[in-house]
Motif scaffolding. Structure first.
Motif, PDB file in Angstrom:
ATOM      1  N   THR A  18       0.838  -1.201   0.000  1.00  0.00           N
ATOM      2  CA  THR A  18       0.000   0.000   0.000  1.00  0.00           C
ATOM      3  C   THR A  18       0.875   1.253   0.000  1.00  0.00           C
ATOM      4  O   THR A  18       0.623   2.201  -0.753  1.00  0.00           O
ATOM      5  N   ALA A  19       1.922   1.266   0.822  1.00  0.00           N
ATOM      6  CA  ALA A  19       2.839   2.410   0.868  1.00  0.00           C
ATOM      7  C   ALA A  19       3.595   2.545  -0.455  1.00  0.00           C
ATOM      8  O   ALA A  19       3.762   3.658  -0.974  1.00  0.00           O
ATOM      9  N   PHE A  20       4.034   1.432  -1.030  1.00  0.00           N
ATOM     10  CA  PHE A  20       4.731   1.458  -2.320  1.00  0.00           C
ATOM     11  C   PHE A  20       3.818   2.035  -3.405  1.00  0.00           C
ATOM     12  O   PHE A  20       4.242   2.870  -4.206  1.00  0.00           O
ATOM     13  N   TRP A  71      12.671   6.553   3.646  1.00  0.00           N
ATOM     14  CA  TRP A  71      13.065   5.539   4.615  1.00  0.00           C
ATOM     15  C   TRP A  71      13.184   6.080   6.035  1.00  0.00           C
ATOM     16  O   TRP A  71      13.224   5.306   6.992  1.00  0.00           O
ATOM     17  N   ASN A  72      13.225   7.377   6.201  1.00  0.00           N
ATOM     18  CA  ASN A  72      13.277   7.987   7.532  1.00  0.00           C
ATOM     19  C   ASN A  72      11.896   8.366   8.042  1.00  0.00           C
ATOM     20  O   ASN A  72      11.782   8.944   9.116  1.00  0.00           O
ATOM     21  N   SER A  73      10.856   8.071   7.297  1.00  0.00           N
ATOM     22  CA  SER A  73       9.500   8.484   7.643  1.00  0.00           C
ATOM     23  C   SER A  73       8.625   7.271   7.935  1.00  0.00           C
ATOM     24  O   SER A  73       8.400   6.440   7.057  1.00  0.00           O
ATOM     25  N   SER A  74       8.112   7.193   9.145  1.00  0.00           N
ATOM     26  CA  SER A  74       7.245   6.069   9.487  1.00  0.00           C
ATOM     27  C   SER A  74       5.915   6.139   8.742  1.00  0.00           C
ATOM     28  O   SER A  74       5.268   5.116   8.529  1.00  0.00           O
ATOM     29  N   SER A  75       5.504   7.324   8.297  1.00  0.00           N
ATOM     30  CA  SER A  75       4.259   7.408   7.528  1.00  0.00           C
ATOM     31  C   SER A  75       4.478   7.019   6.069  1.00  0.00           C
ATOM     32  O   SER A  75       3.612   6.409   5.446  1.00  0.00           O
ATOM     33  N   ALA A  76       5.643   7.333   5.504  1.00  0.00           N
ATOM     34  CA  ALA A  76       5.933   6.974   4.116  1.00  0.00           C
ATOM     35  C   ALA A  76       6.372   5.519   3.983  1.00  0.00           C
ATOM     36  O   ALA A  76       6.140   4.898   2.950  1.00  0.00           O
ATOM     37  N   ALA A  77       6.993   4.985   5.024  1.00  0.00           N
ATOM     38  CA  ALA A  77       7.493   3.604   4.982  1.00  0.00           C
ATOM     39  C   ALA A  77       7.092   2.875   6.270  1.00  0.00           C
ATOM     40  O   ALA A  77       7.946   2.470   7.056  1.00  0.00           O
ATOM     41  N   PRO A  78       5.789   2.683   6.492  1.00  0.00           N
ATOM     42  CA  PRO A  78       5.332   2.111   7.764  1.00  0.00           C
ATOM     43  C   PRO A  78       5.712   0.651   7.988  1.00  0.00           C
ATOM     44  O   PRO A  78       5.763   0.201   9.130  1.00  0.00           O
ATOM     45  N   ALA A  79       5.990  -0.094   6.941  1.00  0.00           N
ATOM     46  CA  ALA A  79       6.275  -1.521   7.093  1.00  0.00           C
ATOM     47  C   ALA A  79       7.764  -1.842   7.051  1.00  0.00           C
ATOM     48  O   ALA A  79       8.161  -2.983   7.237  1.00  0.00           O
TER      49      ALA A  79
END
Length: 93
Positions: A18-20, A71-79
């Motif tokens: 979903t994030a991708f 990669w430093n963002s938990s919202s952009a890369a939650p998994a």
């Protein structure tokens, strides 16, 4: 052709995909001409992504963008779990 290959552990494939698919780096505008997503059959919590480019500098720029913003963002890369392993490959054929 150049390929940015990214490998990393993930918490959940559905969450990662979903994030991708949200495409926070605008792959098309970054020069990506195609991509492949693979998963090792023995590890459902690991993903390999290959992003194709016409020029090496496009691959390098996208990699820098991923490192600096995604990669430093938990919202952009939650998994994402841990630090991705990356390499830029040049087609030898």
């Amino acid at each position: 052709m150049y390929t940015l290959q990214i490998e990393h552990k993930i918490k959940d494939f559905g969450m990662w995909k979903t994030a991708f698919d949200r495409d926070p780096v605008n792959r098309a505008a970054s020069g990506v001409t195609g991509h492949r997503i693979s998963r090792p059959v023995e590890d459902p919590h690991y993903v390999v992504v290959e992003l194709d480019f016409e020029q090496r500098d496009q691959a390098e720029a996208l990699l820098a963008n991923l490192r600096a913003t995604v990669w430093n963002s938990s919202s952009a890369a939650p998994a994402l779990q841990g630090v991705p392993t990356t390499r830029i490959l040049e087609s030898a054929s």
